[in-house]
Write a protein that holds these residues in place. Structure first.
Motif, short mmCIF file in Angstrom:
data_model
loop_
_atom_site.label_atom_id
_atom_site.label_comp_id
_atom_site.label_asym_id
_atom_site.label_seq_id
_atom_site.Cartn_x
_atom_site.Cartn_y
_atom_site.Cartn_z
N UNK A 6 0.84 -1.20 0.00
CA UNK A 6 0.00 0.00 0.00
C UNK A 6 0.87 1.25 0.00
N UNK A 7 0.27 2.36 -0.35
CA UNK A 7 0.99 3.63 -0.36
C UNK A 7 1.09 4.23 1.04
N UNK A 8 0.08 3.99 1.85
CA UNK A 8 0.03 4.43 3.24
C UNK A 8 -1.09 3.64 3.92
N UNK A 9 -1.20 3.66 5.23
CA UNK A 9 -2.20 2.82 5.89
C UNK A 9 -3.63 3.05 5.41
N UNK A 10 -4.01 4.31 5.16
CA UNK A 10 -5.36 4.56 4.65
C UNK A 10 -5.60 3.88 3.32
N UNK A 11 -4.59 3.86 2.49
CA UNK A 11 -4.67 3.16 1.21
C UNK A 11 -4.82 1.66 1.44
N UNK A 12 -4.11 1.15 2.45
CA UNK A 12 -4.23 -0.27 2.78
C UNK A 12 -5.64 -0.64 3.22
N UNK A 13 -6.27 0.22 4.00
CA UNK A 13 -7.64 -0.02 4.44
C UNK A 13 -8.59 0.01 3.24
N UNK A 14 -8.40 0.97 2.36
CA UNK A 14 -9.26 1.11 1.19
C UNK A 14 -9.15 -0.10 0.25
N UNK A 15 -7.97 -0.66 0.16
CA UNK A 15 -7.73 -1.78 -0.76
C UNK A 15 -8.00 -3.15 -0.14
N UNK A 16 -8.43 -3.17 1.12
CA UNK A 16 -8.69 -4.44 1.77
C UNK A 16 -7.45 -5.17 2.22
N UNK A 17 -6.36 -4.44 2.35
CA UNK A 17 -5.10 -5.03 2.80
C UNK A 17 -4.93 -4.93 4.31
N UNK A 18 -5.82 -4.21 4.96
CA UNK A 18 -5.78 -4.03 6.41
C UNK A 18 -7.19 -3.79 6.91
N UNK A 19 -7.42 -4.13 8.17
CA UNK A 19 -8.72 -3.89 8.79
C UNK A 19 -8.65 -2.90 9.94
N UNK A 20 -7.45 -2.63 10.45
CA UNK A 20 -7.27 -1.64 11.51
C UNK A 20 -6.07 -0.78 11.16
N UNK A 21 -6.28 0.54 11.11
CA UNK A 21 -5.18 1.47 10.88
C UNK A 21 -5.32 2.63 11.87
N UNK A 22 -4.25 3.36 12.04
CA UNK A 22 -4.26 4.52 12.94
C UNK A 22 -3.97 5.76 12.10
N UNK A 23 -5.05 6.44 11.73
CA UNK A 23 -4.95 7.59 10.84
C UNK A 23 -5.80 8.74 11.36
N UNK A 24 -5.71 9.87 10.67
CA UNK A 24 -6.43 11.06 11.08
C UNK A 24 -7.68 11.30 10.26
N UNK A 25 -8.39 12.39 10.54
CA UNK A 25 -9.64 12.67 9.87
C UNK A 25 -9.50 12.93 8.38
N UNK A 26 -8.26 13.11 7.91
CA UNK A 26 -8.03 13.24 6.46
C UNK A 26 -8.38 11.95 5.73
N UNK A 27 -8.47 10.82 6.45
CA UNK A 27 -8.76 9.55 5.80
C UNK A 27 -10.21 9.48 5.32
#
Length: 430
Positions: free
Chosen positions: A255-276
């Motif tokens: 993934x490009x960053x954790x939010x991208x990982x969540x969007x692509x189904x590569x992760x189910x829990x990430x620690x990101x900000x409201x920009x996500x």
């Protein structure tokens, strides 16, 4: 080239000239025309992140112009190399009167006396430090003075795939470290791959560090404390999730960053900000997700506050007018409208309930306002962060252990940061 016709005065020109003539007569008779009042020009420099944000900001500036009829606000939006251009222009004496300034480089500007202290203006207009979240306004205070008011902020939270957690038998988002570990194990068992996605960087690790009771500097700023036992406990937990196989990094997962990982189904829990939130709305419109506060650590709840202020150039010739612009934009009216898109959060606790009611799906981000710690480390903070990135990456690459990593981060702090009770150990450059 001017022709003969241009030298003559047309009937329309004569008509347009009459108000000026009448004004001159009125002045001669001792009456000042209402439209002859001069305006003070204030040059504002800003940076916005999207078309919708730019459109809203322009509306708010129009509101400010209407509210401040004696001030002519000239706004310049800079989207590339903002900080470099700002530093260069201020050094050359051509900087704007008022400008956006991020909390990380702000101490260097204050240290170098590039900003105007606004405490007297605040007192005159009844603006109090207590009107803002403490972790936000403190980022723009130095030497007992205030140099900027935070215009908005973002915080880290736990962003999670609700369907995935339910399918793994997890009934609620992890509220503490033990529950986070349990969730990681349950998701791993369900899917066969780690579903907690981390970033090997200080800007995602520090909430865990603070939640364990750790700090980067002592309370008075005189000592480097990042390599304390509390810090070792926190980094051992953070990196331990990766080492134990219940977490991955966005790079490892592709993934490009954790939010991208969540969007692509590569992760189910990430620690990101409201920009996500706007990112997921665009990149994964069908994803079922929710936001919770960061998992509580052994000592406290914790999150990071990323914030930007309006700062006034110490060399401005129009300080009074510049302050009036800042006071409007960061006032209740200006801030309410600015945060109405939900892209950024209000820095005034008094506006928190209304914002959370408007954006209940993002309320967990704002809930951290009372305990959030600012993204800043004093003079030299940007250079310090640049140094720590390599150390965090070396840890996750298995090139060094937790203790060594913290020792190297501490060495970077001593080399880069200006401690309050010591002669600066490095010339601030970032």
């Amino acid at each position: 080239m001017r022709d003969v016709a241009s030298l003559s005065i047309s009937n329309r020109a004569r008509v347009l000239a009459v108000p000026g003539l009448l004004a001159a007569i009125a002045v001669a008779r001792g009456a000042a025309p209402a439209f002859a009042q001069d305006k003070t020009t204030v040059n504002l420099r800003s940076s916005t992140s999207s078309g919708a944000e730019t459109d809203l900001y322009n509306q708010i500036l129009d509101d400010a112009r209407a509210a401040l009829p004696n001030v002519d606000i000239k706004n310049e939006i800079v989207t590339a190399d903002y900080l470099t251009k700002l530093q260069t222009d201020i050094a050359a004496g051509t900087g704007p009167d008022i400008f956006f300034l991020d909390s990380l480089p702000a101490p260097n500007f204050m240290y170098n006396e590039a900003l105007l202290a606004i405490d007297d203006y605040m007192a005159k207009d009844g603006v109090k430090v207590e009107d803002f979240y403490p972790g936000l306004i403190s980022a723009f205070q130095y030497g007992g003075k205030t140099y900027g008011l935070p215009k908005d902020w973002s915080a880290l939270g736990t962003v999670y795939n609700t369907t995935a957690l339910t399918d793994a038998g997890i009934t609620s988002p992890p509220a503490n470290w033990d529950e986070l570990t349990a969730a990681g194990k349950a998701l791993l068992e369900k899917k066969g791959t780690p579903q907690i996605m981390l970033s090997p960087s200080l800007d995602r690790y520090l909430p865990f560090h603070y939640a364990a009771g750790g700090s980067v500097l002592s309370e008075d700023g005189s000592e480097v404390t990042v390599d304390s036992p509390e810090g070792e406990e926190a980094l051992s937990f953070y990196y331990g999730m990766y080492k134990d196989g219940i977490a991955t990094t966005f790079a490892d997962a592709g993934a490009q960053w954790p939010g991208d990982g969540l969007a692509k189904g590569l992760a189910d829990i990430v620690f990101e900000g409201n920009w996500v939130v706007p990112f997921l709305q665009t990149s994964a419109p069908d994803l079922k997700y929710a936001v919770a506060e960061m998992p509580e650590g052994p000592k406290a709840k914790s999150t990071l506050a990323f914030t930007v202020c309006y700062a006034i150039n110490a060399s401005t010739k129009v300080a009074d007018a510049a302050w009036s612009v800042e006071n409007y934009l960061v006032g209740t009216e200006g801030m309410t409208k600015w945060s109405s898109l939900g892209l950024a959060m209000p820095t005034r606790p008094a506006l928190a309930d209304a914002w959370s009611q408007q954006f209940p799906d993002r309320a967990a981000f704002l809930a951290g306002g009372s305990y959030a710690k600012g993204w800043g480390f004093g003079v030299g903070g940007q250079a310090f962060i640049d140094d720590t990135t390599a150390e965090m990456q070396a840890l996750f690459a298995g090139q060094q252990d937790v203790k060594t990593t913290l020792q190297k981060i501490a060495a970077a702090a001593k080399n880069r940061l200006t401690l309050t009770s010591a002669t600066p150990v490095a010339t601030p450059s970032s």
